[in-house]
Scaffold this active site. Sequence first.
Site, PDB file in Angstrom:
ATOM      1  N   ASP A 199       0.837  -1.201   0.000  1.00 40.72           N
ATOM      2  CA  ASP A 199       0.000   0.000   0.000  1.00 40.72           C
ATOM      3  C   ASP A 199       0.870   1.249   0.000  1.00 40.72           C
ATOM      4  O   ASP A 199       1.701   1.440   0.892  1.00 40.72           O
ATOM      5  CB  ASP A 199      -0.902   0.004   1.245  1.00 40.72           C
ATOM      6  CG  ASP A 199      -1.758   1.258   1.347  1.00 40.72           C
ATOM      7  OD1 ASP A 199      -2.945   1.191   0.969  1.00 40.72           O
ATOM      8  OD2 ASP A 199      -1.257   2.314   1.798  1.00 40.72           O
TER       9      ASP A 199
ATOM     10  N   TYR B 288       2.937  10.131  -0.445  1.00 44.05           N
ATOM     11  CA  TYR B 288       4.082   9.551   0.270  1.00 44.05           C
ATOM     12  C   TYR B 288       5.399   9.825  -0.481  1.00 44.05           C
ATOM     13  O   TYR B 288       6.471   9.661   0.097  1.00 44.05           O
ATOM     14  CB  TYR B 288       3.931   8.036   0.437  1.00 44.05           C
ATOM     15  CG  TYR B 288       2.732   7.574   1.217  1.00 44.05           C
ATOM     16  CD1 TYR B 288       1.910   8.451   1.908  1.00 44.05           C
ATOM     17  CD2 TYR B 288       2.401   6.212   1.254  1.00 44.05           C
ATOM     18  CE1 TYR B 288       0.803   7.998   2.605  1.00 44.05           C
ATOM     19  CE2 TYR B 288       1.303   5.760   1.957  1.00 44.05           C
ATOM     20  CZ  TYR B 288       0.491   6.647   2.622  1.00 44.05           C
ATOM     21  OH  TYR B 288      -0.604   6.188   3.309  1.00 44.05           O
TER      22      TYR B 288
ATOM     23  N   LYS C 161      -3.152   6.018  -3.873  1.00 34.59           N
ATOM     24  CA  LYS C 161      -4.230   6.952  -3.531  1.00 34.59           C
ATOM     25  C   LYS C 161      -4.013   8.291  -4.227  1.00 34.59           C
ATOM     26  O   LYS C 161      -2.872   8.724  -4.391  1.00 34.59           O
ATOM     27  CB  LYS C 161      -4.277   7.180  -2.008  1.00 34.59           C
ATOM     28  CG  LYS C 161      -4.226   5.900  -1.199  1.00 34.59           C
ATOM     29  CD  LYS C 161      -4.122   6.161   0.299  1.00 34.59           C
ATOM     30  CE  LYS C 161      -3.751   4.907   1.046  1.00 34.59           C
ATOM     31  NZ  LYS C 161      -2.314   4.578   0.991  1.00 34.59           N
TER      32      LYS C 161
ATOM     33  N   HIS D  64      -7.825   9.786  -1.130  1.00 36.28           N
ATOM     34  CA  HIS D  64      -7.072   9.799   0.130  1.00 36.28           C
ATOM     35  C   HIS D  64      -7.830  10.467   1.278  1.00 36.28           C
ATOM     36  O   HIS D  64      -7.790   9.983   2.410  1.00 36.28           O
ATOM     37  CB  HIS D  64      -5.719  10.484  -0.091  1.00 36.28           C
ATOM     38  CG  HIS D  64      -4.658  10.002   0.837  1.00 36.28           C
ATOM     39  ND1 HIS D  64      -3.334   9.895   0.470  1.00 36.28           N
ATOM     40  CD2 HIS D  64      -4.710   9.577   2.127  1.00 36.28           C
ATOM     41  CE1 HIS D  64      -2.621   9.434   1.502  1.00 36.28           C
ATOM     42  NE2 HIS D  64      -3.438   9.252   2.505  1.00 36.28           N
TER      43      HIS D  64
END
Length: 280
Positions: free
Chosen positions: A49, A54, A83, A116
């Site tokens: 994931d 990120y 996401k 998200h």
Amino acid sequence: MSKNLQDTVTLHNGMKMPWLGLGVFKVEEGPGLVQAVKSAIAHGYRSIDTAAIYENEISVGQGIREAMLETNIPREDLFITSKVWNADLGYESTLAAYEASLEKLGLEYLDLYLIHWPVQGKYKEAWRALETLYQEGRVKAIGVSNFQIHHLEDLMKDADIRPMVNQVEFHPCLTQKELLRFSKEQGIQLEAWSPLMQGGLLDNPMLKEIAARHGKSVAQVILRWDLQHGVITIPKSTKEHRIIENAALFDFELTQEDMDQIDDLNQNLRVGPDPDNFDF
């Protein structure tokens, strides 16, 4: 109940998703992350994931591709999630964000794509884009993250497709019982992020006592608690021994008394933002 690391739950569209995966929140791009992804897959993990925000999709993708080469595991045996970030919510911008994530990951498709955060006034157009991607066969499953009941109800009023997954902060200090109940009623699979409360529960005396009774670590007890609640979990780690330990959840079972005691730790305490009060 899942009996081994590669057991799956069937989402409402028939797609099978592993109960346990590797999370990579706050893990920087680089060889360490590539190796963590490879280690996880080598030790039996099939779900990874990540998310655009990120800023580590390149290393995640490299780890996935190298692991497939080294282990001969086919792409269809893996379950990869990313996401769309808040700044990209909108019909065309979400479609473009999906393509950007695929390019960074070096993959032809994602198994699961999530919105998200429930940014008011934006998530419905983004959802329309996810429905398009799904209907065109570009992604295997679609869902949301950090949505509360009222967000889900609002989304589903106009949606053609019900979300398959809702990934939320979920741990013994934030049990989200009403959201879990609602999700089960609607056939939406709940998934836990920050299942270990970013390490904040590892010294809890009661959890230590339960762990000692089962000959397990506190982390293993919490992750097992997730699974026994029917919640998918994606603990984060870059250390190989911890990745292995986090997966050793299938040779013991918590009693109902254990489960109730852990449930009683709930304080509606978040380590992440509150979706209803987050300044998007």
